[in-house]
Design a protein around this motif. Sequence first.
Motif, PDB file in Angstrom:
ATOM      1  N   ASP A  79     -14.009  17.821  79.709  1.00 28.89           N
ATOM      2  CA  ASP A  79     -12.593  18.083  79.904  1.00 28.89           C
ATOM      3  C   ASP A  79     -12.300  18.097  81.407  1.00 28.89           C
ATOM      4  N   ARG A  80     -11.794  16.964  81.916  1.00 30.70           N
ATOM      5  CA  ARG A  80     -11.591  16.828  83.366  1.00 30.70           C
ATOM      6  C   ARG A  80     -10.568  17.820  83.904  1.00 30.70           C
ATOM      7  N   GLY A  81      -9.508  18.050  83.113  1.00 28.00           N
ATOM      8  CA  GLY A  81      -8.465  18.979  83.550  1.00 28.00           C
ATOM      9  C   GLY A  81      -9.020  20.388  83.713  1.00 28.00           C
ATOM     10  N   ALA A  82      -9.777  20.820  82.718  1.00 26.74           N
ATOM     11  CA  ALA A  82     -10.353  22.162  82.771  1.00 26.74           C
ATOM     12  C   ALA A  82     -11.347  22.267  83.928  1.00 26.74           C
ATOM     13  N   LYS A  83     -12.150  21.209  84.143  1.00 25.85           N
ATOM     14  CA  LYS A  83     -13.130  21.236  85.233  1.00 25.85           C
ATOM     15  C   LYS A  83     -12.432  21.334  86.591  1.00 25.85           C
ATOM     16  N   ARG A  84     -11.337  20.621  86.725  1.00 29.07           N
ATOM     17  CA  ARG A  84     -10.551  20.677  87.963  1.00 29.07           C
ATOM     18  C   ARG A  84     -10.032  22.102  88.202  1.00 29.07           C
ATOM     19  N   ALA A  85      -9.448  22.693  87.157  1.00 29.58           N
ATOM     20  CA  ALA A  85      -8.901  24.054  87.302  1.00 29.58           C
ATOM     21  C   ALA A  85     -10.012  25.053  87.640  1.00 29.58           C
ATOM     22  N   LEU A  86     -11.169  24.876  87.032  1.00 27.66           N
ATOM     23  CA  LEU A  86     -12.280  25.811  87.259  1.00 27.66           C
ATOM     24  C   LEU A  86     -12.865  25.654  88.658  1.00 27.66           C
ATOM     25  N   LEU A  87     -12.942  24.402  89.128  1.00 27.92           N
ATOM     26  CA  LEU A  87     -13.472  24.153  90.478  1.00 27.92           C
ATOM     27  C   LEU A  87     -12.590  24.827  91.534  1.00 27.92           C
ATOM     28  N   TRP A  88     -11.288  24.559  91.447  1.00 28.24           N
ATOM     29  CA  TRP A  88     -10.359  25.173  92.405  1.00 28.24           C
ATOM     30  C   TRP A  88     -10.347  26.692  92.234  1.00 28.24           C
ATOM     31  N   GLY A  89     -10.271  27.135  90.968  1.00 23.95           N
ATOM     32  CA  GLY A  89     -10.155  28.565  90.676  1.00 23.95           C
ATOM     33  C   GLY A  89     -11.346  29.350  91.182  1.00 23.95           C
ATOM     34  N   GLU A  90     -12.535  28.794  91.020  1.00 23.93           N
ATOM     35  CA  GLU A  90     -13.723  29.521  91.468  1.00 23.93           C
ATOM     36  C   GLU A  90     -13.760  29.610  93.003  1.00 23.93           C
ATOM     37  N   LYS A  91     -13.365  28.532  93.672  1.00 23.29           N
ATOM     38  CA  LYS A  91     -13.324  28.567  95.139  1.00 23.29           C
ATOM     39  C   LYS A  91     -12.343  29.645  95.621  1.00 23.29           C
ATOM     40  N   VAL A  92     -11.151  29.668  95.006  1.00 20.72           N
ATOM     41  CA  VAL A  92     -10.144  30.654  95.404  1.00 20.72           C
ATOM     42  C   VAL A  92     -10.649  32.067  95.117  1.00 20.72           C
ATOM     43  N   THR A  93     -11.338  32.224  93.978  1.00 21.94           N
ATOM     44  CA  THR A  93     -11.857  33.538  93.605  1.00 21.94           C
ATOM     45  C   THR A  93     -12.873  34.044  94.633  1.00 21.94           C
ATOM     46  N   ARG A  94     -13.713  33.134  95.128  1.00 22.50           N
ATOM     47  CA  ARG A  94     -14.666  33.532  96.180  1.00 22.50           C
ATOM     48  C   ARG A  94     -13.930  33.928  97.460  1.00 22.50           C
ATOM     49  N   LEU A  95     -12.827  33.248  97.739  1.00 18.29           N
ATOM     50  CA  LEU A  95     -12.008  33.632  98.899  1.00 18.29           C
ATOM     51  C   LEU A  95     -11.401  35.025  98.704  1.00 18.29           C
ATOM     52  N   HIS A  96     -10.993  35.325  97.466  1.00 23.70           N
ATOM     53  CA  HIS A  96     -10.464  36.663  97.179  1.00 23.70           C
ATOM     54  C   HIS A  96     -11.517  37.712  97.506  1.00 23.70           C
ATOM     55  N   LYS A  97     -12.751  37.420  97.090  1.00 23.83           N
ATOM     56  CA  LYS A  97     -13.838  38.372  97.318  1.00 23.83           C
ATOM     57  C   LYS A  97     -14.019  38.610  98.818  1.00 23.83           C
ATOM     58  N   SER A  98     -14.037  37.539  99.589  1.00 24.24           N
ATOM     59  CA  SER A  98     -14.262  37.718 101.024  1.00 24.24           C
ATOM     60  C   SER A  98     -13.052  38.397 101.685  1.00 24.24           C
ATOM     61  N   PHE A  99     -11.857  38.117 101.168  1.00 22.14           N
ATOM     62  CA  PHE A  99     -10.641  38.775 101.660  1.00 22.14           C
ATOM     63  C   PHE A  99     -10.731  40.289 101.428  1.00 22.14           C
ATOM     64  N   LEU A 100     -11.172  40.682 100.228  1.00 22.49           N
ATOM     65  CA  LEU A 100     -11.287  42.105  99.904  1.00 22.49           C
ATOM     66  C   LEU A 100     -12.327  42.787 100.794  1.00 22.49           C
ATOM     67  N   THR A 101     -13.448  42.091 101.025  1.00 23.00           N
ATOM     68  CA  THR A 101     -14.504  42.652 101.878  1.00 23.00           C
ATOM     69  C   THR A 101     -13.992  42.845 103.305  1.00 23.00           C
ATOM     70  N   ARG A 102     -13.244  41.859 103.804  1.00 22.89           N
ATOM     71  CA  ARG A 102     -12.690  41.969 105.152  1.00 22.89           C
ATOM     72  C   ARG A 102     -11.681  43.115 105.240  1.00 22.89           C
ATOM     73  N   LEU A 103     -10.881  43.282 104.187  1.00 20.07           N
ATOM     74  CA  LEU A 103      -9.890  44.369 104.170  1.00 20.07           C
ATOM     75  C   LEU A 103     -10.557  45.737 104.135  1.00 20.07           C
ATOM     76  N   GLU A 104     -11.668  45.808 103.406  1.00 23.04           N
ATOM     77  CA  GLU A 104     -12.403  47.074 103.337  1.00 23.04           C
ATOM     78  C   GLU A 104     -12.918  47.451 104.717  1.00 23.04           C
ATOM     79  N   ARG A 105     -13.463  46.453 105.417  1.00 26.69           N
ATOM     80  CA  ARG A 105     -14.020  46.688 106.742  1.00 26.69           C
ATOM     81  C   ARG A 105     -12.926  46.992 107.755  1.00 26.69           C
ATOM     82  N   ASN A 106     -11.794  46.281 107.599  1.00 29.22           N
ATOM     83  CA  ASN A 106     -10.694  46.447 108.537  1.00 29.22           C
ATOM     84  C   ASN A 106      -9.360  46.533 107.795  1.00 29.22           C
TER      85      ASN A 106
END
Lengths: 150, 156
Positions: A79-106
């Motif tokens: 399912d190409r559509g689902a794979k596309r959504a998951l690829l982008w979504g997972e990248k953004v989710t990792r950015l959320h994680k790093s954003f939260l870590t940065r906010l915790e620190r500062n």
Amino acid sequence: MGTLNHGELTVMCTNLQKACEKQLRSEEAALFGRLATYFSEKTEKPGRQATLQEIGLIIDEEIATLYPEANEQADKAQDRGAKRALLWGEKVTRLHKSFLTRLERNPKLLDETPVWVCESCGFLFVGAAPPAVCPICKVPNIKIHKMEVK
Amino acid sequence: MFASRNVRLCTKDCICLFVCPTGATDTESGQIDASKCLDGCRLCVDACPGGAIYLVPKNYPKPQPKHEDVVQTLFALAESKVKTRQLANALGDDHRLARKALDFSLEVLAEDCVREGGYMLPQSAAVKEFLNGLKERYREDPAFPIEAVERLRDLL
């Protein structure tokens, strides 16, 4: 369908609202918007203040379990559509994680630096100006919006 | 199919004005008058040097069937995104800007999951079924905008 909660029904309706806007169906878009408002107002609130850490824990679980499972199924079904959504979504989710870590620190991180979000893929960026194209979905930065509060 | 203009690409060459047989593009709003536009004519689309005019289909192809397991895992993710969004909105006031950024970003992620989970086209059978389900589930609630659901059923 009967099991979707109000938060999920809200995004079902905002998704269809945006789909109608893209087809220039403004009446339909406004109707889905009304439904989204109804569900959004009914959406359960935690009733207490949340912490950055507990949000981080849910994200860890998504990366450890939900994304691999969904990717496996999307691969199997080719399912190409689902794979596309998951690829982008997972990248953004990792950015959320790093954003939260940065906010915790500062906790004052966003006092000095603006934060931006891409309306196409959710890309979240802390910096003086957004990149020319979104690094995740490659949309031009007219779709990357500066977040502001009154 | 009627024509629409992407004003960001329009370079004001106004060839559309010249080729349009009905004057549908002769508007002050920067948009094309859909009531004058001839279904499928596409003279302006082909003539536009900026590639700024495109046709919006009235009928889209039927959506490809979605595998049950794909739908299930995508909706599990959507559920998690919605939960995270609720928590993000319950962050303290010292995080007002982060709250807003996470809310917007998580909305996009959750929408993308349900979109790829079989709800891309508002005209699809899945959406009709969704609307019928809502009518059934909320018919006891006087605050529910049932007329919006009925109008959508007529329009889509």
